[in-house]
Scaffold this active site. Structure first.
Site, short mmCIF file in Angstrom:
data_model
loop_
_atom_site.label_atom_id
_atom_site.label_comp_id
_atom_site.label_asym_id
_atom_site.label_seq_id
_atom_site.Cartn_x
_atom_site.Cartn_y
_atom_site.Cartn_z
N CYS A 1 26.23 0.81 -5.66
CA CYS A 1 25.35 1.71 -6.39
C CYS A 1 25.85 3.24 -6.44
CB CYS A 1 23.89 1.61 -5.59
SG CYS A 1 22.37 2.32 -6.23
N TYR B 1 -0.33 3.88 -4.17
CA TYR B 1 -1.41 3.10 -4.66
C TYR B 1 -2.62 3.02 -3.79
CZ TYR B 1 2.05 1.86 -8.34
OH TYR B 1 3.05 2.02 -9.40
N ARG C 1 3.51 -3.19 3.05
CA ARG C 1 4.48 -2.00 2.48
C ARG C 1 3.71 -0.90 2.48
NH1 ARG C 1 7.91 -1.78 -2.96
NH2 ARG C 1 9.92 -1.39 -1.99
N GLY D 1 1.01 -1.33 -0.06
CA GLY D 1 0.00 0.00 0.22
C GLY D 1 0.72 1.55 -0.05
N ALA D 2 2.20 1.18 -0.38
CA ALA D 2 2.89 2.56 -0.48
C ALA D 2 2.73 3.02 -1.85
CB ALA D 2 4.32 2.21 0.02
N HIS D 3 3.54 4.11 -2.17
CA HIS D 3 3.95 4.70 -3.49
C HIS D 3 2.56 5.19 -4.02
CE1 HIS D 3 7.68 2.08 -2.95
NE2 HIS D 3 8.09 3.06 -2.87
#
Ligand code: ADP
Length: 684
Positions: free
Chosen positions: A340, A173, A221, A169-171
């Site tokens: 990275c 959505y 999430r 349920g993050a970002h």
């Protein structure tokens, strides 16, 4: 292993499953979805092989009313989808890892361009403005149907072997849309109070747990704040919801804000920038917590786990850059970690509807289709040939290192410059771009370790030098440079480019050329990092810096890497003035002239101009060598190849890939032509 890092290798229980260590590749898009199941499986399995104890697949849609095309998410609409992703679960298990699946519904953020399904949202009038119109406000039937679909997907996931099942349920959505006081204006039991806004999530967790909780770990999430992009999600509220949901959850996967901040680039966010928020989750739950932070420092990871700020180190980008990061920590080979860079090339690829790729790791996404392993190399059939690589930029460096790993007896890497790095020698010195230098630093260490590869600095090679050198294989990696002649994309040349106060980026940064004090124009027809970098550099030196660009926004390419908004704000804060939609046609002693987006005349007085228009290949050496086959033969040169920007100017990631590919295929029939790769298609 350094004993301080041992804590990272302690197993941890998450519900009914045991995670073998504290390294966890969080769910992230790959571009492979269910359409390329073997590519997906190989891309994920390499991480399990490299020591990531948990490995997740892409975000995975539970319903045909949530579809992301032209972007690729995984789909989990039926048993065939489940079988396709089940291959990944099996492949991760083969290396002792746990496999996770991030089941999600996009709500108002679903594209649905192909399915043409109607979007749904907690409330209609603030749904995401995308082509195809607004969403439908969910009614009670929609709510129970979506929860049922979540359960059905969870059961399918369990049945094909997934260990960790998400209620994601993050970002921004669907679940976040319910949490947000801004997006959720419902007046029923799913809107209003915090408890009501969390109800859809809690009910879904309950239903999924009841269905598969005995067999699988239930993860969720969620954001622990909304920051500016998703108003109405406050940290204290989210902590309260986490404590309510805690009995239903085996693993909290927590992040910050919307995606551009969560996946913040190194230009604007340091390692661990989420900690002020994610560290607070411990106040609300004793259940295992995983969080990301672009972590590549073993000391920092160990500190985070020892203090239980997080129980598990999550990573998407660092795991793409180095699938063997955990193994290298375990074996005390910290200097070999391919760190990275935080450049978000991986995300820019996905945002432009390509599959994942990495500026540091040329093998990312190539594990199945080209059979490339990031750490294993076969001995080349022609390893007895002496190789000369001319140019130690990203392409030449990568090529020389991989040739070394393929067992060549002698690889000589030469450069006119006093050190390796090529364009990165100056790019990494531009404001905010320091971490991109990791591309060079990792390879410098590799060169040190390879006895069969020697770097020779400070020699500019002519064709005659190459012929004299005695190599049998010559690889030209002489790169490119920025044009100073006024040639620009999509328009006639800029007049007056030869004036003394007109300069290129290399002249500014490498040669220290500067205009007279006053106003300087940086003309950016490239639209990525060089123009803004030069403008910020000059502003920092006291120039009145003006970034003039033909694009409608400053640095449109930075939007794909999720840093456009931060970049523009940052330039503004550093005193750079932006002029958008302007094409330059002429430079004079006193200033520049051109036209604006309406075709109206435009001008600006200035004391100097930096042209960031377009690069051109430095391919003279390559052309001269190819032009004289008899001389090559007489000198014993069997083959001449070119790689990187010397062939065509491209992003650094593509130069690295090019160098890597040539080295991998140096013993193929025609190394300049890529060997066909394995594709996945439906058999007819
Ligand atoms: P790429 O990204 O393709 O590797 P770069 O432009 O970053 O290209 O690097 C090219 C490198 O080649 C530079 O370091 C440059 O000094 C070097 N170079 C170019 N021409 C010659 C030459 N004739 N002899 C030696 N080095 C050269």
């Amino acid at each position: 292993m350094d004993p301080r890092h041992a804590v990272l290798f302690e197993p941890i229980q998450i519900g009914p499953k045991t995670l073998p260590n504290r390294f966890y590749q969080v769910p992230h898009a790959s571009g492979f979805g269910v359409e390329k199941p073997h590519t997906q499986a190989a891309f994920r399995a390499i991480k399990a092989e490299g020591g990531w104890g948990g490995v997740c697949v892409d975000y995975t849609s539970i319903s045909l009313e949530c579809e992301e095309a032209p972007a690729v998410s995984a789909l989990f609409w039926d048993d065939a989808d489940a079988q396709a992703l089940g291959i990944t679960a099996e492949a991760v298990h083969a290396h002792g890892g746990l496999a996770g699946i991030e089941l999600f519904h996009g709500g108002a953020h679903s594209e649905n361009g192909q399915s043409r399904a109607i979007r749904v949202a907690p409330t209609q009038y603030r749904s995401h403005p995308i082509w195809g119109g607004l969403a439908k406000e969910m009614d009670a039937d929609d709510i129970s149907r979506i929860q049922r679909e979540w359960v059905e997907a969870a059961v399918r996931a369990r049945d094909v072997g997934f260990d960790i099942i998400y209620v994601y349920g993050a970002h921004g959505y669907l679940l976040s849309q319910f949490f947000s006081t801004y997006l959720n204006q419902r007046t029923d039991t799913y809107g209003g109070s915090l408890e009501n806004r969390g109800r859809f999530w809690i009910e879904t967790l309950e239903a999924v747990r009841a269905a598969v909780g005995a067999d699988c770990a239930i993860a969720t999430r969620i954001p622990v704040n909304g920051r500016d992009g998703l108003p109405g999600i406050e940290t204290d509220d989210m902590l309260q919801l986490i404590s309510i949901a805690s009995p239903l959850v085996d693993l909290f996967d927590v992040n910050v804000g919307v995606w551009p901040e969560d996946s913040g680039t190194s230009r604007y966010y340091p390692e661990g920038h989420e900690r002020p928020w994610t560290d607070r989750v411990r106040e609300a739950t004793d259940k295992p917590v995983v969080g990301v932070g672009r972590y590549t420092s073993a000391d920092l990871m160990a500190e985070i786990v020892s203090t239980r700020a997080l129980d598990i180190i999550g990573a998407a980008r660092p795991a793409i850059a180095d699938p063997f990061l955990p193994t290298k920590i375990r074996e005390g080979r910290l200097d070999e970690i391919r760190e990275c860079t935080g450049s978000n090339v991986c995300i820019a690829r996905e945002e432009t509807y390509n599959h994942v790729a990495c500026i540091q790791n040329a093998t990312a996404g190539e594990e199945y289709r080209r059979g490339w392993h990031p750490e294993l190399f076969t001995k080349a059939a022609n390893a007895d040939r002496a190789v000369l690589v001319v140019g130690a930029g990203p392409a030449g460096l990568e090529c020389a290192v991989i040739l070394g790993k393929r067992g060549f007896d002698a690889v000589h890497l030469v450069d006119a410059a006093p050190e390796i790095g090529g364009r990165l020698r100056w790019v990494r010195t531009l404001p905010t771009l320091g971490d991109w230098g990791r591309v060079t630093d990792y390879r410098a260490i590799q060169l040190d370790k390879l006895d069969n590869v020697e770097f020779i600095p400070g020699r500019r090679f002519t064709a005659a030098d190459v012929l004299d050198y005695g190599a049998q294989i010559v690889i030209v990696a002489t790169g490119s440079s920025w044009r100073g002649d006024g040639v620009q994309p999509e328009h006639d040349d800029i007049e007056g480019a030869s004036l003394a106060h007109v300069m290129t980026p290399e002249q500014v940064v490498l040669e220290g050329k500067r205009p007279a004090p006053g106003s300087v124009v940086v003309y950016d027809a490239d639209g990525y990092y060089v123009g803004p970098g030069i403008a910020e550099l000059l502003a920092g030196e006291g120039y009145d810096a003006h970034l003039v660009t033909p694009f409608g926004v400053v640095s449109p390419q930075s939007d794909a890497s999720l840093e456009g908004d931060f970049l523009r704000q940052h330039l503004h804060n550093r005193g750079v003035t932006a002029h958008r939609g302007v094409t330059l046609t002429r430079v004079a002693e006193s200033g520049v002239t051109g036209f604006d987006e309406f075709g109206e005349a435009w001008s600006l007085p200035c004391t100097g101009v930096v042209l960031v228009t377009q690069q051109q290949s430095e391919d003279t050496l390559y052309r001269e060598l190819l032009a004289d086959p008899l001389a090559l033969e007489a000198a014993g040169v069997e083959a001449v190849y070119a790689i990187g920007d010397a062939v065509a100017p491209r992003p650094i990631s593509e130069a690295v890939f090019d160098g890597h590919r040539l080295a991998r295929e140096i013993d193929s029939e025609d190394p300049m032509r890529p060997t066909p790769y394995q594709r996945e298609r439906i058999s007819l």
